[in-house]
Design an enzyme around this catalytic site. Structure first.
Site, short mmCIF file in Angstrom:
data_model
loop_
_atom_site.label_atom_id
_atom_site.label_comp_id
_atom_site.label_asym_id
_atom_site.label_seq_id
_atom_site.Cartn_x
_atom_site.Cartn_y
_atom_site.Cartn_z
N PHE A 195 0.86 -1.19 0.00
CA PHE A 195 0.00 0.00 0.00
C PHE A 195 0.89 1.24 0.00
O PHE A 195 1.76 1.38 0.86
CB PHE A 195 -0.92 0.04 1.22
N LYS A 226 2.52 10.01 8.32
CA LYS A 226 1.64 9.72 9.46
C LYS A 226 2.06 10.32 10.81
O LYS A 226 1.50 11.31 11.23
CB LYS A 226 1.44 8.21 9.56
N ASP A 252 9.17 3.00 1.71
CA ASP A 252 7.98 3.75 2.12
C ASP A 252 7.77 3.47 3.60
O ASP A 252 7.23 2.43 3.99
CB ASP A 252 6.77 3.31 1.29
C1 LIG Z 1 -0.93 5.46 4.98
C2 LIG Z 1 0.14 5.12 4.01
C3 LIG Z 1 0.33 5.86 2.83
C4 LIG Z 1 -0.60 6.99 2.43
O1 LIG Z 1 -0.56 8.04 3.33
P1 LIG Z 1 -1.70 9.19 3.25
O2 LIG Z 1 -1.21 10.21 4.22
O3 LIG Z 1 -2.99 8.56 3.63
O4 LIG Z 1 -1.70 9.69 1.85
C5 LIG Z 1 1.39 5.54 2.01
N1 LIG Z 1 2.21 4.52 2.32
C6 LIG Z 1 2.07 3.78 3.42
C7 LIG Z 1 3.03 2.69 3.71
C8 LIG Z 1 1.01 4.04 4.30
O5 LIG Z 1 0.83 3.27 5.38
#
Ligand SMILES: *Cc1c(COP(=O)(O)O)cnc(C)c1O
Length: 401
Positions: free
Chosen positions: A139, A253, A224
């Protein structure tokens, strides 16, 4: 407004993109939140890994209040001290060199994709390196680039045509990665622990293999760490568990303590891919968000929250393993305070509801997996309380299936 009124008004006017839990929250402090009727909940969703230092940490509140009364926004046509200071802190923490500020995780991933492609063509002169490889079940966000990097069909459905130049490999399979990375690949992007995909950690060996393969083949490695970064897994960054560093790191986050902020951090070499005009964000790195993030980093350091996440994560995982044997579930897994409980059969949303009725907030990442992301300030007592409520919820659930 009471909870029912807030929910009804929301349902009337807000687009129906979320499956919300029937709860209207008005206040938070530490690991607890309160609904509009004053009922309190132990919050092990933590705003989806955002409330790392807990809700409304006094130092974050003070920093935001002070900055809000001084200067909230300037645009990146000008310089501000909070942005300069935060960039310095993040470079030192990550061991990387240069920072690009944006406002969310998906934007940080978009920036990373753009940087990787432009680095290949503009710096290396390799016009053919366009492909971004990501993992199945990953994701990376919801905007079109990050969405396409997200290796889950269900998120793509209906949004075609998706941007070209993406390919997918099975997660935790070094040989498949080695086969996939050739001279057409601009970057490999991986989560060190898959979050939305169900809390699935990469093995250190896989991350090390990804580092070696990308280095040998002249491709950039992007981690990521939007969810895993900033102490969540018991390390400042989850890739430290494998003793390696990527070329590009994405964060969001937990960084702003709830104030929206995203960051892409890159090595000096990779950062050459961007020059003036290549990328931008109106809000990115504004003084309010940067002051909030600086306060979060101060709290993390002064309260030793990375160490706490490691220690309490071990405690929590041990207790969850106890629930696995007691309730005959499939598995408890995770890293630090990023934990998943696989029930082995559908019912996760039911358990979420039963836990909420008993004062514990958790979320389901799929039909059979619960995700627990308590604030890193959670005490041993709070974790034990959460596990006790979850135990009760699981007992009730067992009797209903
Ligand atoms: C939550 C998340 C995203 C997206 O972040 P948003 O602030 O909702 O755009 C991207 N990569 C990972 C691994 C995530 O957990």
């Amino acid at each position: 407004m009471n909870s029912a009124e807030i929910m009804a008004l929301t349902e009337e006017h807000v687009m129906k993109t979320y499956n919300r839990q029937p709860l209207a929250l008005v206040r938070g402090a530490g690991c607890r939140v309160w609904d509009a009727e004053g009922k309190s909940y132990l919050d092990f969703v933590g705003g989806i890994a955002v409330a790392a230092v807990g809700h409304c940490h006094p130092r974050v509140v003070a920093a935001v209040q002070e900055q809000a009364s001084q200067l909230i926004h300037t645009s990146n046509l000008f310089y501000t001290e909070p942005q300069a200071r935060l960039a310095e802190r993040l470079a030192a923490l990550t061991g990387l060199d240069r920072v690009f500020f944006c406002n969310s995780g998906t934007e940080a991933v978009e920036a990373a994709i753009k940087l990787a492609r432009r680095f290949a063509s503009a710096v290396r002169g390799e016009e053919g390196r366009r492909t971004i490889i990501s993992a199945m079940n990953s994701f990376h966000g919801r905007t079109l680039g990050a969405l396409t990097a997200t290796g889950q069909e269900k998120y793509h459905h209906g949004f075609e045509p998706l941007p070209a130049g993406f390919a997918y490999v099975p997660y935790n399979d070094s040989e498949a990665l080695a086969r996939a990375v050739d001279e057409t690949v601009a970057a490999v992007i991986l989560e060190p622990v898959q979050g939305e995909g169900g809390v699935i950690p990469a093995t250190p060996e896989y991350l090390q293999a990804a580092r070696q393969i990308t280095r040998e083949r002249g491709t950039l490695l992007i981690f990521d760490e939007v969810q895993t970064g900033l102490g969540r897994t018991g390390f400042w960054f989850a890739c430290e568990r494998a003793g390696i560093r990527p070329d590009i790191l994405t964060l969001a986050k937990g960084l702003g303590g709830g104030v929206p902020i995203g960051v892409m951090v890159a090595s000096a070499e990779a950062a050459q891919g961007f020059g003036p005009g290549n990328h931008a964000s109106t809000f990115g790195g504004n003084p309010l968000a940067c002051r909030a993030a600086l306060a979060v980093l101060d709290v993390m350091e002064d309260e030793h929250l990375v160490e706490a996440a490691a220690r309490h994560g071990d405690q929590f995982l041990g207790l969850l393993k106890g629930l696995v044997s007691k309730h005959h579930l499939k598995e408890a897994r995770g890293a630090g305070l990023m934990l998943g409980l696989d029930l082995g059969r559908p019912g996760a949303p039911d358990v979420v509801g039963l836990a909420r009725e008993r004062g514990l907030l958790i979320n389901a990442t799929g039909p059979q997996t619960l995700r627990l992301l308590p604030p890193l300030v959670a005490t041993a007592t709070e974790i034990a309380e959460g596990v006790r409520i979850l135990d009760e919820a699981l007992s009730v659930w067992q009797t209903t299936v």
